[in-house]
Design a protein around this motif. Structure first.
Motif, PDB file in Angstrom:
ATOM      1  N   PHE A  84      48.874  45.514  44.904  1.00 39.31           N
ATOM      2  CA  PHE A  84      47.782  46.133  44.147  1.00 39.31           C
ATOM      3  C   PHE A  84      46.776  46.884  45.026  1.00 39.31           C
ATOM      4  CE2 PHE A  84      48.851  42.189  41.674  1.00 39.31           C
ATOM      5  CZ  PHE A  84      49.513  42.838  40.635  1.00 39.31           C
ATOM      6  N   VAL A  85      47.266  47.614  46.036  1.00 35.52           N
ATOM      7  CA  VAL A  85      46.309  48.332  46.892  1.00 35.52           C
ATOM      8  C   VAL A  85      45.605  49.458  46.123  1.00 35.52           C
ATOM      9  CG1 VAL A  85      47.355  47.758  49.107  1.00 35.52           C
ATOM     10  CG2 VAL A  85      48.181  49.740  47.839  1.00 35.52           C
ATOM     11  N   HIS A  86      46.302  50.104  45.221  1.00 34.82           N
ATOM     12  CA  HIS A  86      45.666  51.195  44.474  1.00 34.82           C
ATOM     13  C   HIS A  86      44.701  50.641  43.428  1.00 34.82           C
ATOM     14  CE1 HIS A  86      48.559  53.547  46.583  1.00 34.82           C
ATOM     15  NE2 HIS A  86      49.582  53.060  45.905  1.00 34.82           N
ATOM     16  N   GLU A  87      45.150  49.626  42.690  1.00 28.30           N
ATOM     17  CA  GLU A  87      44.276  49.008  41.704  1.00 28.30           C
ATOM     18  C   GLU A  87      43.083  48.329  42.383  1.00 28.30           C
ATOM     19  OE1 GLU A  87      48.529  48.927  40.175  1.00 28.30           O
ATOM     20  OE2 GLU A  87      47.469  48.555  42.065  1.00 28.30           O
TER      21      GLU A  87
ATOM     22  N   ARG B  26      40.235  50.752  43.289  1.00 29.06           N
ATOM     23  CA  ARG B  26      39.406  51.113  42.139  1.00 29.06           C
ATOM     24  C   ARG B  26      38.523  49.947  41.705  1.00 29.06           C
ATOM     25  NH1 ARG B  26      43.040  54.353  43.052  1.00 29.06           N
ATOM     26  NH2 ARG B  26      43.175  56.480  42.251  1.00 29.06           N
ATOM     27  N   ALA B  27      39.057  48.735  41.823  1.00 26.56           N
ATOM     28  CA  ALA B  27      38.242  47.558  41.511  1.00 26.56           C
ATOM     29  C   ALA B  27      37.083  47.437  42.483  1.00 26.56           C
ATOM     30  CB  ALA B  27      39.109  46.298  41.554  1.00 26.56           C
TER      31      ALA B  27
ATOM     32  N   PHE C 163      34.276  44.114  35.045  1.00 29.63           N
ATOM     33  CA  PHE C 163      33.761  43.574  36.307  1.00 29.63           C
ATOM     34  C   PHE C 163      34.427  42.236  36.624  1.00 29.63           C
ATOM     35  CE2 PHE C 163      30.788  41.275  38.996  1.00 29.63           C
ATOM     36  CZ  PHE C 163      30.423  42.241  39.924  1.00 29.63           C
ATOM     37  N   LEU C 164      34.591  41.389  35.630  1.00 31.92           N
ATOM     38  CA  LEU C 164      35.241  40.096  35.847  1.00 31.92           C
ATOM     39  C   LEU C 164      36.711  40.269  36.231  1.00 31.92           C
ATOM     40  CD1 LEU C 164      33.717  37.988  32.932  1.00 31.92           C
ATOM     41  CD2 LEU C 164      33.238  37.772  35.379  1.00 31.92           C
ATOM     42  N   GLN C 165      37.370  41.214  35.605  1.00 32.66           N
ATOM     43  CA  GLN C 165      38.772  41.465  35.967  1.00 32.66           C
ATOM     44  C   GLN C 165      38.878  41.940  37.417  1.00 32.66           C
ATOM     45  OE1 GLN C 165      41.291  40.603  34.423  1.00 32.66           O
ATOM     46  NE2 GLN C 165      40.953  40.628  32.221  1.00 32.66           N
ATOM     47  N   ALA C 166      37.908  42.756  37.850  1.00 34.40           N
ATOM     48  CA  ALA C 166      37.910  43.229  39.240  1.00 34.40           C
ATOM     49  C   ALA C 166      37.761  42.064  40.204  1.00 34.40           C
ATOM     50  CB  ALA C 166      36.779  44.238  39.453  1.00 34.40           C
ATOM     51  N   GLN C 167      36.948  41.057  39.841  1.00 33.50           N
ATOM     52  CA  GLN C 167      36.760  39.913  40.729  1.00 33.50           C
ATOM     53  C   GLN C 167      38.001  39.018  40.742  1.00 33.50           C
ATOM     54  OE1 GLN C 167      34.197  40.855  42.437  1.00 33.50           O
ATOM     55  NE2 GLN C 167      34.024  42.312  40.733  1.00 33.50           N
ATOM     56  N   ARG C 168      38.722  38.969  39.625  1.00 34.58           N
ATOM     57  CA  ARG C 168      39.998  38.246  39.620  1.00 34.58           C
ATOM     58  C   ARG C 168      40.989  38.914  40.566  1.00 34.58           C
ATOM     59  NH1 ARG C 168      39.015  37.897  33.744  1.00 34.58           N
ATOM     60  NH2 ARG C 168      38.486  35.723  33.237  1.00 34.58           N
TER      61      ARG C 168
ATOM     62  N   ARG D 236      40.138  40.702  43.190  1.00 33.38           N
ATOM     63  CA  ARG D 236      39.642  40.402  44.536  1.00 33.38           C
ATOM     64  C   ARG D 236      40.146  39.029  44.985  1.00 33.38           C
ATOM     65  NH1 ARG D 236      33.907  40.840  47.036  1.00 33.38           N
ATOM     66  NH2 ARG D 236      33.202  41.529  44.997  1.00 33.38           N
ATOM     67  N   ASN D 237      40.053  38.050  44.103  1.00 38.47           N
ATOM     68  CA  ASN D 237      40.513  36.702  44.419  1.00 38.47           C
ATOM     69  C   ASN D 237      42.008  36.687  44.719  1.00 38.47           C
ATOM     70  OD1 ASN D 237      40.140  33.728  44.504  1.00 38.47           O
ATOM     71  ND2 ASN D 237      41.436  33.764  42.688  1.00 38.47           N
ATOM     72  N   HIS D 238      42.760  37.450  43.956  1.00 32.72           N
ATOM     73  CA  HIS D 238      44.206  37.523  44.181  1.00 32.72           C
ATOM     74  C   HIS D 238      44.511  38.120  45.556  1.00 32.72           C
ATOM     75  CE1 HIS D 238      48.458  37.836  43.031  1.00 32.72           C
ATOM     76  NE2 HIS D 238      48.436  39.053  43.553  1.00 32.72           N
ATOM     77  N   LEU D 239      43.811  39.184  45.912  1.00 36.02           N
ATOM     78  CA  LEU D 239      44.020  39.817  47.216  1.00 36.02           C
ATOM     79  C   LEU D 239      43.646  38.874  48.360  1.00 36.02           C
ATOM     80  CD1 LEU D 239      42.635  43.362  46.370  1.00 36.02           C
ATOM     81  CD2 LEU D 239      44.984  42.861  47.075  1.00 36.02           C
ATOM     82  N   MET D 240      42.548  38.140  48.197  1.00 45.51           N
ATOM     83  CA  MET D 240      42.122  37.200  49.237  1.00 45.51           C
ATOM     84  C   MET D 240      43.132  36.070  49.404  1.00 45.51           C
ATOM     85  SD  MET D 240      37.998  37.092  48.547  1.00 45.51           S
ATOM     86  CE  MET D 240      37.626  36.062  49.978  1.00 45.51           C
ATOM     87  N   LYS D 241      43.687  35.591  48.305  1.00 42.07           N
ATOM     88  CA  LYS D 241      44.710  34.546  48.401  1.00 42.07           C
ATOM     89  C   LYS D 241      45.951  35.066  49.116  1.00 42.07           C
ATOM     90  CE  LYS D 241      43.565  31.603  44.431  1.00 42.07           C
ATOM     91  NZ  LYS D 241      44.030  31.094  43.124  1.00 42.07           N
TER      92      LYS D 241
END
Length: 268
Positions: A79-82, A85-86, A125-130, A132-137
Motif C-alpha cells: 500500500f505505498v500509493h494508498e 495519500r493517507a 481520517f480513522l481509515q488513514a490511521q488504520r 498507518r498501523n498496518h504499515l508500522m506492523k
C-alpha cells in the motif's frame, strides 16, 4: 556527517529538569558491528524514480555493497500509493485542526491545501490511521526478520522541479499538487511511521534542457528501525566517504556559496 552526529547527540540528550525526558538514557556511540547492515530495496517502488536519479543511486549502492560490505535484499512494502495519500490527508487535517480556521498568515496555495484537508471526514481520517498501523506492523516484521535492516530509496524520484511558468512563478509562486505528491514519493513513509531516516547526497545530474544551469544534486535515503539512529550515522559516514573519495569532483559547492565561518574568522 560529523556536524550532524554532534548535533544529534546534543539534542537527544535528556533534559534532567523534565521528568519524562529524564527517563531516557543519553545517546551513546556504539561499537561498529561485525557486519554491515542489509539494504532493503522494494524494487517496484524504487524504479518509480526517473532514470537519471536511479542511475546515480545505483552507482552509490554498487560502491557500498562491493567495497564496504553492505548486502542488498529484496523486500515488499504494501500500500505505498494508498499510504502516501493517507499521509497527505493526515497532515493536512492535523494542520487545519491546529489552526482552528485562522489561515490569515498562510500563502494562498497553503490556504487552499488546508481548506481541502479540513473537509476530510472523521471516518476517512480513522481509515488513514488504520493504514498507518498496518504499515508500522509490516515494517516491524521486516526489522525483526532482518536485524539492522535499512530501507533505501532515492530521496526524491526526480532531479529538481523545473520552473516552467517563467517570471510569474518566480514572483508569485506556483501550486502544483501533482508535482508536490510526486516529490514526496519516498519521504512520506518515515514521516508517517516515525522511523528515523537520513538523506545522503550521492551525485549530480544535468537539469532538464532549457531549465536552469549547472548540476542538480541527487540524494539516497536510508530508513532504519525505530531507535536505530546509530546505524544511520554509520551509513551516513560511508555515504560521505563515497561522495568525497570516489565520485568524480566530490561534493560540489553551489555557484553562490559563501564561506560564512571563514569570513567571520577573518573579522569581516
Amino acid at each position: 556527517m560529523a556536524d550532524l552526529e554532534i548535533a544529534y547527540r546534543v539534542m537527544a540528550t535528556p533534559d534532567p529538569s523534565f521528568n519524562s525526558s529524564a527517563l531516557f538514557p543519553p545517546p551513546r556511540p556504539t561499537a561498529s558491528p561485525s557486519s554491515k547492515p542489509k539494504f532493503g530495496i522494494y524494487k517496484t517502488w524504487f524504479d518509480r524514480a526517473d532514470s537519471s536519479v536511479k542511475a546515480v543511486c545505483h552507482e552509490a549502492l554498487d560502491y557500498l555493497t562491493s567495497k564496504l560490505g553492505y548486502e542488498t535484499i529484496d523486500i515488499d512494502i504494501p500500500f505505498v500509493h494508498e499510504g502516501q495519500r493517507a499521509h497527505a490527508m493526515t497532515i493536512l487535517s492535523e494542520f487545519a485542526t491546529v489552526l482552528h480556521g485562522d489561515m490569515s498568515d498562510l500563502t494562498a496555495p497553503n490556504r487552499l491545501l488546508l481548506s481541502v484537508g479540513g473537509k476530510a471526514p472523521a471516518s476517512d481520517f480513522l481509515q488513514a490511521q488504520r493504514l498507518r498501523n498496518h504499515l508500522m506492523k509490516h515494517l516491524a516484521w521486516l526489522f525483526e526478520r532482518h536485524p539492522g535492516l535499512i530501507v533505501v530509496t532515492p530521496t526524491t524520484p526526480c532531479a529538481g522541479w523545473p520552473i516552467k511558468g517563467g517570471v510569474g512563478d518566480l514572483k508569485y509562486g506556483v501550486s502544483d499538487g501533482d508535482q508536490s505528491i510526486r516529490s514526496m514519493e519516498y519521504v512520506w513513509l518515515a514521516n508517517f511511521t516515525g522511523c528515523p531516516a537520513v538523506s545522503l547526497p550521492v551525485g549530480y545530474v544535468n537539469p532538464i534542457e532549457g531549465y536552469g544551469e549547472g548540476k542538480i544534486p541527487v540524494g539516497l535515503m536510508g530508513m532504519a528501525e525505530w531507535g536505530a539512529k546509530n546505524a544511520l550515522i554509520e551509513f551516513g559516514y560511508d555515504g560521505e566517504r563515497y561522495l568525497n573519495e570516489l565520485l568524480e569532483g566530490g561534493r560540489r559547492r553551489p555557484e553562490g556559496w559563501v564561506d560564512v565561518l571563514g569570513l567571520a574568522g577573518k573579522g569581516r
